[in-house]
Design a protein around this motif. Structure first.
Motif, mmCIF file in Angstrom:
data_model
loop_
_atom_site.group_PDB
_atom_site.id
_atom_site.type_symbol
_atom_site.label_atom_id
_atom_site.label_comp_id
_atom_site.label_asym_id
_atom_site.label_seq_id
_atom_site.Cartn_x
_atom_site.Cartn_y
_atom_site.Cartn_z
ATOM 1 N N ARG A 83 30.220 -4.251 23.639
ATOM 2 C CA ARG A 83 29.273 -3.719 22.677
ATOM 3 C C ARG A 83 28.718 -2.442 23.293
ATOM 4 O O ARG A 83 27.856 -2.486 24.159
ATOM 5 N N LEU A 84 29.227 -1.288 22.874
ATOM 6 C CA LEU A 84 28.924 -0.031 23.541
ATOM 7 C C LEU A 84 28.147 0.927 22.648
ATOM 8 O O LEU A 84 28.169 0.809 21.422
ATOM 9 N N MET A 85 27.479 1.892 23.271
ATOM 10 C CA MET A 85 26.755 2.933 22.553
ATOM 11 C C MET A 85 27.640 4.162 22.401
ATOM 12 O O MET A 85 28.437 4.486 23.290
ATOM 13 N N SER A 86 27.458 4.866 21.300
ATOM 14 C CA SER A 86 28.197 6.111 21.119
ATOM 15 C C SER A 86 27.655 7.180 22.055
ATOM 16 O O SER A 86 26.480 7.165 22.437
ATOM 17 N N ALA A 87 28.521 8.121 22.410
ATOM 18 C CA ALA A 87 28.083 9.232 23.262
ATOM 19 C C ALA A 87 26.955 10.006 22.587
ATOM 20 O O ALA A 87 26.022 10.475 23.254
ATOM 21 N N GLU A 88 27.014 10.131 21.269
ATOM 22 C CA GLU A 88 25.979 10.861 20.535
ATOM 23 C C GLU A 88 24.604 10.239 20.739
ATOM 24 O O GLU A 88 23.618 10.930 21.011
ATOM 25 N N THR A 89 24.537 8.909 20.609
ATOM 26 C CA THR A 89 23.263 8.217 20.789
ATOM 27 C C THR A 89 22.763 8.345 22.223
ATOM 28 O O THR A 89 21.581 8.599 22.476
ATOM 29 N N VAL A 90 23.669 8.199 23.172
ATOM 30 C CA VAL A 90 23.296 8.262 24.590
ATOM 31 C C VAL A 90 22.797 9.656 24.962
ATOM 32 O O VAL A 90 21.797 9.807 25.666
ATOM 33 N N LEU A 91 23.482 10.677 24.495
ATOM 34 C CA LEU A 91 23.050 12.043 24.791
ATOM 35 C C LEU A 91 21.665 12.316 24.218
ATOM 36 O O LEU A 91 20.831 12.974 24.859
ATOM 37 N N ARG A 92 21.406 11.788 23.039
ATOM 38 C CA ARG A 92 20.074 11.957 22.429
ATOM 39 C C ARG A 92 19.002 11.350 23.322
ATOM 40 O O ARG A 92 17.950 11.973 23.561
ATOM 41 N N ILE A 93 19.252 10.159 23.853
ATOM 42 C CA ILE A 93 18.249 9.483 24.689
ATOM 43 C C ILE A 93 18.098 10.172 26.036
ATOM 44 O O ILE A 93 16.980 10.360 26.533
ATOM 45 N N MET A 94 19.210 10.566 26.625
ATOM 46 C CA MET A 94 19.129 11.265 27.914
ATOM 47 C C MET A 94 18.394 12.592 27.770
ATOM 48 O O MET A 94 17.627 12.990 28.662
ATOM 49 N N GLU A 95 18.604 13.266 26.659
ATOM 50 C CA GLU A 95 17.903 14.533 26.431
ATOM 51 C C GLU A 95 16.409 14.298 26.208
ATOM 52 O O GLU A 95 15.571 15.111 26.624
#
Length: 275
Positions: A83-95
């Motif tokens: 059950r993984l997160m999309s790169a788009e979602t992860v980049l939003r949170i890291m930013e």
């Protein structure tokens, strides 16, 4: 009580506060394995963060990692559920973490590797003052010049994001912001961190999926834990055991409270209810 699968958290549960194995726990698991019970390390760590001595314990074939983001078969080497997160979602949170006025260290886990910014790596003691946790972080992170750009270049789905905070107020503020992102769930395993996973990726859900795959009924499962990220599996298991060192809201969902991780609480409960 008939138990066929035991899921155990590692940090604060199966290992002591120095992250060392406890002989009594190891011996109890060996005896469980002799009865044919599946032993499943269930952790917020990635697979590379699980020590060889735990992976090689009798009865250990499957591991649940990154808070339930992945279930791996150690025998075949394959990921049998994720059950993984999309790169788009992860980049939003890291930013969000990068641009925050608060001082926040951010990591992302991809294919079992935690990527962190070189700047954080060079100042780990500032974010991770606990010596045992610091040692674990050093063993499970790979520094890159810019972790956000690295994740962007990989374009892969992500297992988990880990955030470390210098102040509790900063953690509270970020948790409030993350509550507005429906694609993720947020938990914690340390006093100064937050762990972000894909919605639907938690230890309880992973335990349910693995038990079903193995033909094991819910009432035939047992789970051990101490942190907020263990609550879902303590609830999901047929019999959930919280450590005495667990947070109070974790203890509240357990069927039983054993002694602390430093006192071999896992072994004490196994000898009381299983062996």
């Amino acid at each position: 009580m008939t138990i066929k699968l035991i899921a155990t958290d590692l940090d604060g549960t199966f290992v002591d506060d120095r992250k060392q194995l406890i002989a009594e726990n190891v011996q109890a698991f060996k005896e469980c394995a002799e009865q044919g019970i599946q032993i499943v390390p269930t952790t917020g760590r990635t697979i590379v963060g699980i020590p060889e001595e735990i992976r090689n314990l009798p009865g250990v074939r499957y591991v649940i990692t990154s808070n339930g983001a992945t279930i791996a078969d150690l025998q075949s080497g394959e990921i049998i559920s994720s059950r993984l997160m999309s790169a788009e979602t992860v980049l939003r949170i890291m930013e969000l973490a990068r641009d925050s006025e608060d001082d926040i260290m951010y990591d992302a886990y991809v294919d079992g590797v935690g990527y962190t910014k070189q700047e954080f790596w060079d100042n780990l003691l500032h974010y991770v003052p606990n010596p045992a946790v610091l040692d674990l972080v050093r063993k499970t992170r790979k520094p890159v010049q810019d972790s956000i750009e690295h994740i962007r270049s990989l374009g892969a789905d992500i297992e988990k994001i880990n955030l470390f905070f210098v102040t509790e107020d900063a953690r509270v503020r970020m948790r409030s912001v993350l509550a507005d992102i429906p694609e993720v769930i947020v938990s914690s395993s340390l006093p100064n961190n937050l762990e972000i996973n894909a919605a639907g990726a938690d230890k309880g859900g992973a335990l349910f999926r693995l038990a079903k795959l193995l033909g094991i009924r819910q009432e035939e499962t047992m789970a051990f834990g101490d942190g907020e990220n263990d609550i879902s599996m303590l609830r999901m298991a047929g019999f959930g055991v919280a450590m005495e060192n667990a947070e109070e809201h974790v203890k509240a969902v357990a069927n039983h409270i054993t002694v602390t991780n430093n006192e071999a609480g896992v072994a004490v409960a196994l000898r009381k209810f299983v062996l």
